[in-house]
Design a protein around this motif. Structure first.
Motif, PDB file in Angstrom:
ATOM      1  N   LEU A 235       0.716  -1.251  -0.002  1.00  0.00           N
ATOM      2  CA  LEU A 235       0.080  -0.095  -0.202  1.00  0.00           C
ATOM      3  C   LEU A 235       0.861   1.350  -0.101  1.00  0.00           C
ATOM      4  O   LEU A 235       0.304   2.067  -0.465  1.00  0.00           O
ATOM      5  N   ARG A 236       1.976   1.054   0.534  1.00  0.00           N
ATOM      6  CA  ARG A 236       2.812   2.356   0.628  1.00  0.00           C
ATOM      7  C   ARG A 236       4.021   2.395  -0.458  1.00  0.00           C
ATOM      8  O   ARG A 236       4.897   2.778  -0.583  1.00  0.00           O
ATOM      9  N   ASN A 237       3.970   1.331  -1.295  1.00  0.00           N
ATOM     10  CA  ASN A 237       4.830   1.218  -2.406  1.00  0.00           C
ATOM     11  C   ASN A 237       6.491   1.298  -1.853  1.00  0.00           C
ATOM     12  O   ASN A 237       7.232   1.927  -2.457  1.00  0.00           O
ATOM     13  N   ARG A 238       6.633   0.383  -0.999  1.00  0.00           N
ATOM     14  CA  ARG A 238       7.866   0.356  -0.291  1.00  0.00           C
ATOM     15  C   ARG A 238       8.929  -0.412  -1.108  1.00  0.00           C
ATOM     16  O   ARG A 238       8.527  -1.438  -1.804  1.00  0.00           O
ATOM     17  N   SER A 239      10.122   0.112  -1.422  1.00  0.00           N
ATOM     18  CA  SER A 239      11.142  -0.855  -2.192  1.00  0.00           C
ATOM     19  C   SER A 239      11.589  -1.944  -1.454  1.00  0.00           C
ATOM     20  O   SER A 239      11.942  -3.086  -2.004  1.00  0.00           O
ATOM     21  N   ALA A 240      11.705  -1.886  -0.112  1.00  0.00           N
ATOM     22  CA  ALA A 240      11.948  -3.096   0.750  1.00  0.00           C
ATOM     23  C   ALA A 240      11.288  -2.966   2.054  1.00  0.00           C
ATOM     24  O   ALA A 240      11.175  -1.915   2.621  1.00  0.00           O
ATOM     25  N   VAL A 241      10.956  -4.218   2.759  1.00  0.00           N
ATOM     26  CA  VAL A 241      10.406  -4.157   3.933  1.00  0.00           C
ATOM     27  C   VAL A 241      11.232  -5.382   4.789  1.00  0.00           C
ATOM     28  O   VAL A 241      11.343  -6.575   4.280  1.00  0.00           O
ATOM     29  N   ASP A 242      11.792  -4.726   5.832  1.00  0.00           N
ATOM     30  CA  ASP A 242      12.584  -5.753   6.496  1.00  0.00           C
ATOM     31  C   ASP A 242      11.943  -5.881   8.132  1.00  0.00           C
ATOM     32  O   ASP A 242      11.295  -4.950   8.627  1.00  0.00           O
ATOM     33  N   ILE A 243      12.031  -7.190   8.277  1.00  0.00           N
ATOM     34  CA  ILE A 243      11.154  -7.565   9.676  1.00  0.00           C
ATOM     35  C   ILE A 243      12.087  -8.557  10.655  1.00  0.00           C
ATOM     36  O   ILE A 243      12.506  -9.372  10.183  1.00  0.00           O
ATOM     37  N   PRO A 244      12.705  -7.718  11.633  1.00  0.00           N
ATOM     38  CA  PRO A 244      12.180  -6.496  12.115  1.00  0.00           C
ATOM     39  C   PRO A 244      12.815  -5.436  11.375  1.00  0.00           C
ATOM     40  O   PRO A 244      13.706  -5.544  10.729  1.00  0.00           O
ATOM     41  N   ARG A 245      12.288  -4.237  11.899  1.00  0.00           N
ATOM     42  CA  ARG A 245      12.884  -2.992  11.164  1.00  0.00           C
ATOM     43  C   ARG A 245      14.291  -2.514  11.716  1.00  0.00           C
ATOM     44  O   ARG A 245      14.906  -1.834  10.828  1.00  0.00           O
ATOM     45  N   SER A 246      14.839  -3.255  12.612  1.00  0.00           N
ATOM     46  CA  SER A 246      16.307  -2.969  12.972  1.00  0.00           C
ATOM     47  C   SER A 246      17.119  -3.675  12.000  1.00  0.00           C
ATOM     48  O   SER A 246      18.436  -3.372  11.987  1.00  0.00           O
ATOM     49  N   LEU A 247      16.586  -4.348  11.185  1.00  0.00           N
ATOM     50  CA  LEU A 247      17.751  -5.296  10.347  1.00  0.00           C
ATOM     51  C   LEU A 247      18.722  -4.544   9.397  1.00  0.00           C
ATOM     52  O   LEU A 247      19.663  -4.867   9.306  1.00  0.00           O
ATOM     53  N   PRO A 248      18.201  -3.526   9.046  1.00  0.00           N
ATOM     54  CA  PRO A 248      19.079  -2.514   8.110  1.00  0.00           C
ATOM     55  C   PRO A 248      20.689  -2.266   9.026  1.00  0.00           C
ATOM     56  O   PRO A 248      21.549  -2.236   8.350  1.00  0.00           O
ATOM     57  N   LEU A 249      20.507  -2.260  10.295  1.00  0.00           N
ATOM     58  CA  LEU A 249      21.665  -1.937  11.190  1.00  0.00           C
ATOM     59  C   LEU A 249      22.571  -3.076  10.999  1.00  0.00           C
ATOM     60  O   LEU A 249      23.720  -3.003  11.284  1.00  0.00           O
ATOM     61  N   ALA A 250      21.906  -4.323  11.137  1.00  0.00           N
ATOM     62  CA  ALA A 250      22.780  -5.516  11.091  1.00  0.00           C
ATOM     63  C   ALA A 250      23.448  -5.396   9.550  1.00  0.00           C
ATOM     64  O   ALA A 250      24.456  -6.156   9.608  1.00  0.00           O
ATOM     65  N   TYR A 251      22.767  -5.332   8.596  1.00  0.00           N
ATOM     66  CA  TYR A 251      23.261  -5.214   7.414  1.00  0.00           C
ATOM     67  C   TYR A 251      24.485  -4.097   7.244  1.00  0.00           C
ATOM     68  O   TYR A 251      25.506  -4.703   6.738  1.00  0.00           O
ATOM     69  N   LEU A 252      24.294  -3.175   7.729  1.00  0.00           N
ATOM     70  CA  LEU A 252      25.321  -2.138   7.802  1.00  0.00           C
ATOM     71  C   LEU A 252      26.672  -2.661   8.535  1.00  0.00           C
ATOM     72  O   LEU A 252      27.728  -2.655   7.993  1.00  0.00           O
ATOM     73  N   LEU A 253      26.355  -3.250   9.587  1.00  0.00           N
ATOM     74  CA  LEU A 253      27.370  -3.820  10.542  1.00  0.00           C
ATOM     75  C   LEU A 253      28.403  -5.051   9.665  1.00  0.00           C
ATOM     76  O   LEU A 253      29.396  -4.925   9.634  1.00  0.00           O
ATOM     77  N   PHE A 254      27.341  -5.861   9.013  1.00  0.00           N
ATOM     78  CA  PHE A 254      28.141  -6.950   8.366  1.00  0.00           C
ATOM     79  C   PHE A 254      29.003  -6.334   7.302  1.00  0.00           C
ATOM     80  O   PHE A 254      30.037  -6.922   6.917  1.00  0.00           O
ATOM     81  N   ALA A 255      28.228  -5.220   6.482  1.00  0.00           N
ATOM     82  CA  ALA A 255      29.111  -4.681   5.401  1.00  0.00           C
ATOM     83  C   ALA A 255      30.352  -4.089   5.844  1.00  0.00           C
ATOM     84  O   ALA A 255      31.345  -4.119   5.008  1.00  0.00           O
ATOM     85  N   VAL A 256      30.241  -3.276   6.817  1.00  0.00           N
ATOM     86  CA  VAL A 256      31.587  -2.860   7.595  1.00  0.00           C
ATOM     87  C   VAL A 256      32.571  -3.848   7.947  1.00  0.00           C
ATOM     88  O   VAL A 256      33.732  -3.966   7.939  1.00  0.00           O
TER      89      VAL A 256
END
Length: 289
Positions: A235-256
């Protein structure tokens, strides 16, 4: 040139929605949630047992249509999409949820099972996307949702290499597809759940102890909560939905610092929670991811 769709649908009422792997777990929760929102939902699944359970549980007064089909069988999937389009006149939403799960190390997994993981997740997605895109373009709108996973972004010991590879392929395909369709009326959303409890994923396929100890303290979700997040993403045309919402922080830490994340995950040994039986009160049947 297509007219760009800059916003999501206002509601799912009256929409024609397709869901693969839709008779269990996240898929079945999503089918029920979409139908409850007024959509006409068509789901396919490979398992006769899960289809029978879903039919028995289908709420009265809602439009839910279930069909046995294997997403790796291209003619069967094309026939399913064609039949729905002929009956309804359009396809508004496609959710690619089907997955094959064999949770074992590379040295123990057969080549056939490793390939089937990729065929079910990645190849099945390609079959449905190619089948629905012309119909969505002709109808002037559409939403494609592909269910990935956090294991497609964070590589640590524990998850099946074949399953993670399938989810990584889904991620790459979805990201590029969204870029290609940016000026079209078709929206594309990638969904990345972490641990989803109370499903056949854990009761039938993956022992809870296969997860690292850190999973005991990390946020988990249920199929119903994932379904709610998916519908919100549509409904919001999101490009990505992460569940839980904190996952992008984990992605960033893994990338670094991937090595640091891998060492943290290795601390404490296996998980001790029972992820198969941690079921929310409003979800009374298990299903696969």
């Amino acid at each position: 040139m297509f007219k760009q769709n800059t916003g999501g649908a206002r509601s799912l009422a009256g929409r024609v929605c397709l869901v693969t792997g839709g008779a269990q777990g996240i898929g079945w929760a999503l089918v029920r949630a979409m139908a409850a929102a007024g959509a006409r939902v068509y789901a396919c699944d490979h398992s006769p047992h899960n289809l029978a359970c879903a039919r028995a549980e289908s709420p009265s007064g809602q439009t839910i249509n279930l069909r046995q089909a294997d997403v790796t069988d291209r003619p069967a999937i094309e026939a399913w999409v064609s039949d729905v389009a002929e009956e309804t006149g359009r396809i508004d939403v496609l959710v690619n949820n089907a997955a094959f799960i064999r949770w074992t190390e590379v040295t123990e997994m057969s080549v056939e099972d490793a390939i089937l993981s990729m065929r079910t997740g990645y190849e099945g997605m390609v079959h449905t996307v190619k089948a629905v895109l012309p119909l969505m373009h002709a109808g002037g709108q559409g939403n494609i949702v592909n269910i990935g996973s956090s294991v497609g972004r964070i590589y640590v010991a524990g998850p099946s290499a074949a399953y993670a590879a399938s989810k990584a392929a889904i991620e790459a395909y979805t990201q590029i597809l969204r870029l290609e369709l940016a000026d079209s009326p078709v929206n594309v959303t990638l969904v990345r759940p972490a641990v989803v409890v109370g499903t056949q994923f854990f009761s039938d396929h993956v022992a809870s102890s296969a997860l690292p100890r850190i999973a005991d303290f990390s946020p988990s979700s249920t199929p119903d909560r994932v379904a709610k997040a998916v519908i919100g993403g549509i409904l919001r045309n999101r490009s990505a939905v992460d569940i839980p919402r904190s996952l992008p922080l984990a992605y960033l830490l893994f990338a670094v610092s991937p090595g640091l994340v891998q060492r943290i995950v290795a601390i404490g040994g296996p998980a001790r929670r029972d992820f198969a039986h941690h079921v929310a009160a409003n979800h009374d049947r298990r299903g696969t991811l």
